[in-house]
Design a protein around this motif. Structure first.
Motif, PDB file in Angstrom:
ATOM      1  N   GLU A  12       0.540  -1.487  -0.017  1.00  0.00           N
ATOM      2  CA  GLU A  12      -0.004  -0.069  -0.118  1.00  0.00           C
ATOM      3  C   GLU A  12       0.934   1.304  -0.097  1.00  0.00           C
ATOM      4  O   GLU A  12       0.238   2.382  -0.418  1.00  0.00           O
ATOM      5  CB  GLU A  12      -0.875   0.077   1.159  1.00  0.00           C
ATOM      6  CG  GLU A  12      -0.209   0.115   2.388  1.00  0.00           C
ATOM      7  CD  GLU A  12      -1.287  -0.174   3.556  1.00  0.00           C
ATOM      8  OE1 GLU A  12      -1.045   0.008   4.848  1.00  0.00           O
ATOM      9  OE2 GLU A  12      -2.411  -0.589   3.146  1.00  0.00           O
ATOM     10  N   GLY A  14       3.024   1.840  -2.240  1.00  0.00           N
ATOM     11  CA  GLY A  14       3.796   1.990  -3.540  1.00  0.00           C
ATOM     12  C   GLY A  14       4.708   1.238  -3.964  1.00  0.00           C
ATOM     13  O   GLY A  14       5.099   1.431  -5.077  1.00  0.00           O
ATOM     14  N   ASP A  34       3.391   7.430  -4.041  1.00  0.00           N
ATOM     15  CA  ASP A  34       2.492   7.222  -2.846  1.00  0.00           C
ATOM     16  C   ASP A  34       1.073   6.667  -3.247  1.00  0.00           C
ATOM     17  O   ASP A  34       0.222   7.206  -2.847  1.00  0.00           O
ATOM     18  CB  ASP A  34       2.540   8.470  -2.184  1.00  0.00           C
ATOM     19  CG  ASP A  34       3.795   9.042  -1.592  1.00  0.00           C
ATOM     20  OD1 ASP A  34       4.715   8.168  -1.409  1.00  0.00           O
ATOM     21  OD2 ASP A  34       3.928  10.162  -1.696  1.00  0.00           O
ATOM     22  N   GLU A  35       0.845   5.407  -3.868  1.00  0.00           N
ATOM     23  CA  GLU A  35      -0.291   4.959  -4.177  1.00  0.00           C
ATOM     24  C   GLU A  35      -0.131   3.570  -4.095  1.00  0.00           C
ATOM     25  O   GLU A  35       1.161   2.825  -4.504  1.00  0.00           O
ATOM     26  CB  GLU A  35      -0.802   5.352  -5.539  1.00  0.00           C
ATOM     27  CG  GLU A  35       0.315   5.343  -6.488  1.00  0.00           C
ATOM     28  CD  GLU A  35      -0.136   5.790  -8.125  1.00  0.00           C
ATOM     29  OE1 GLU A  35      -1.092   5.615  -8.493  1.00  0.00           O
ATOM     30  OE2 GLU A  35       0.526   6.927  -8.410  1.00  0.00           O
ATOM     31  N   TYR A  36      -1.155   2.609  -3.840  1.00  0.00           N
ATOM     32  CA  TYR A  36      -1.091   1.272  -3.679  1.00  0.00           C
ATOM     33  C   TYR A  36      -0.461   0.614  -5.120  1.00  0.00           C
ATOM     34  O   TYR A  36      -1.092   1.038  -6.239  1.00  0.00           O
ATOM     35  CB  TYR A  36      -2.432   0.708  -3.386  1.00  0.00           C
ATOM     36  CG  TYR A  36      -2.428  -0.763  -2.644  1.00  0.00           C
ATOM     37  CD1 TYR A  36      -1.671  -1.652  -3.119  1.00  0.00           C
ATOM     38  CD2 TYR A  36      -2.872  -0.790  -1.472  1.00  0.00           C
ATOM     39  CE1 TYR A  36      -1.593  -3.066  -2.495  1.00  0.00           C
ATOM     40  CE2 TYR A  36      -2.902  -1.916  -0.562  1.00  0.00           C
ATOM     41  CZ  TYR A  36      -2.259  -2.898  -1.210  1.00  0.00           C
ATOM     42  OH  TYR A  36      -2.098  -4.144  -0.459  1.00  0.00           O
ATOM     43  N   THR A  53      -1.594   0.497 -10.790  1.00  0.00           N
ATOM     44  CA  THR A  53      -1.527   1.041  -9.507  1.00  0.00           C
ATOM     45  C   THR A  53      -2.877   1.885  -9.147  1.00  0.00           C
ATOM     46  O   THR A  53      -3.729   1.680  -9.779  1.00  0.00           O
ATOM     47  CB  THR A  53      -0.653   2.656  -9.568  1.00  0.00           C
ATOM     48  OG1 THR A  53      -1.440   3.612 -10.798  1.00  0.00           O
ATOM     49  CG2 THR A  53       0.670   2.179 -10.499  1.00  0.00           C
ATOM     50  N   LEU A  54      -3.160   2.201  -7.926  1.00  0.00           N
ATOM     51  CA  LEU A  54      -4.322   2.608  -7.436  1.00  0.00           C
ATOM     52  C   LEU A  54      -4.911   3.857  -8.282  1.00  0.00           C
ATOM     53  O   LEU A  54      -6.225   3.921  -8.394  1.00  0.00           O
ATOM     54  CB  LEU A  54      -4.384   3.087  -6.031  1.00  0.00           C
ATOM     55  CG  LEU A  54      -5.635   3.541  -5.221  1.00  0.00           C
ATOM     56  CD1 LEU A  54      -6.613   2.319  -5.061  1.00  0.00           C
ATOM     57  CD2 LEU A  54      -5.407   4.098  -3.957  1.00  0.00           C
ATOM     58  N   GLU A  55      -4.168   4.717  -8.949  1.00  0.00           N
ATOM     59  CA  GLU A  55      -4.528   5.918  -9.415  1.00  0.00           C
ATOM     60  C   GLU A  55      -4.759   5.613 -11.007  1.00  0.00           C
ATOM     61  O   GLU A  55      -5.216   6.276 -11.845  1.00  0.00           O
ATOM     62  CB  GLU A  55      -3.605   6.754  -9.487  1.00  0.00           C
ATOM     63  CG  GLU A  55      -3.388   7.546  -8.140  1.00  0.00           C
ATOM     64  CD  GLU A  55      -4.698   8.081  -7.501  1.00  0.00           C
ATOM     65  OE1 GLU A  55      -5.428   8.610  -8.538  1.00  0.00           O
ATOM     66  OE2 GLU A  55      -5.090   7.666  -6.546  1.00  0.00           O
TER      67      GLU A  55
END
Length: 290
Positions: A12, A14, A34-36, A53-55
């Motif tokens: 989590e 990154g 700074d993302e999962y 990635t989370l984004e």
């Protein structure tokens, strides 16, 4: 990895890490920011690792040094499954646009399946023979439920809409032979097996699993349940007889994967350890971590 030498994990914070299944040591690390980070899979040759990635960015990293090879930005993809040896992927469901077949070499969209909703997201999976893609589609709230849409990878035509009524915590998967979809409405709920020949649920007895997750091993001989409490239950497919249960004592399961030949299971645990299980051990006793 295809050569069964590596397993990849995402965190989590990154960080993506590559671990040797021979030595048990970390051999490569990469940060997506700074993302999962969600490792999706390896290319057919094992030379690249694909990470989501989370984004919604898709990152390709060479193995084993994990230096940046290629990045596809702003896809908004919330779920990915690979096909064609990692050269293409089904991405989404994406906010506002639905799922799409994407060429990972240049990020171009090759095909968008028909009849998709225009908001929300869920889960995607490609059938073992890579001819079908299954997806769910829902908004993020406790009251939302989703059916499972089945599309042709080649034409994008919708073939079935399975009335599974999956809650936000619901899951589904293809059977190893691609003849069925197995769904679970939510955590702790029973599974339903859907025939892809008829689009209808198959009759089942009351034996079955009620864990957080369940899956067949690639050899199609065992059904594995990973419970919220960290209990691993293994049943034999066909008679649902419990082969063994084991609590590794490492907290709950956070993820799992199989080696290519289906002989070993890798589980990620809540205490940040990876356990490698030998699935060829005698059924009378649980296989010890390797």
């Amino acid at each position: 990895s295809p050569d069964e030498e590596y397993v990849a994990t995402g965190n989590e914070d990154g960080t993506v890490q590559l671990w040797s299944l021979i030595t048990g040591k970390c051999v490569g690390t990469y940060s997506v920011g700074d993302e999962y980070a969600y490792p999706v899979g390896f290319s057919a040759t094992g030379e690249a690792l694909i990470v989501n990635t989370l984004e919604g960015s898709i990152v390709m990293l060479p193995v084993p040094d994990l230096m940046l090879l290629r990045s596809i930005e702003d896809t908004d993809a919330q779920a990915i499954d690979l096909l064609d040896g990692g050269r293409m992927a089904v991405v989404g469901p994406v906010y506002d646009d639905g799922i799409a077949l994407m060429d990972l070499r240049d990020g171009s969209v090759i095909l968008r399946p028909e009849g998709q909703r225009s908001e929300g997201f869920g889960q995607v999976a490609v059938s073992p023979d890579q001819t079908l893609v299954a997806s769910t589609w829902m908004v993020h709230d406790d009251k939302s439920h989703s059916d499972i849409s089945i599309h042709s990878v080649q034409t994008g035509r919708k073939l079935w809409e399975l009335p599974a009524g999956l809650a936000w915590s619901g899951t589904f998967r293809f059977s190893p032979d691609g003849a069925y979809i197995v769904s679970r409405e939510g955590r702790g709920e029973k599974e339903t097996r859907w025939s892809l020949a008829t689009g209808q649920p198959e009759p089942q007895d009351d034996a079955g699993s009620e864990g957080m997750d369940a899956e067949w091993d690639p050899g199609a001989e065992l059904s594995l349940d990973l419970s919220d409490e960290g209990l691993l239950t293994v049943r034999r497919i066909g008679d649902e007889e419990i082969a063994w249960k084991v609590d590794p004592g490492c907290g709950e399961f956070c993820g799992h994967a199989y080696t290519q030949d289906g002989r070993r299971l890798i589980t990620a645990m809540a205490d940040s350890t990876l356990l490698v299980w030998d699935l060829e051990a005698p059924a009378v006793a649980p296989p010890p971590p390797v």
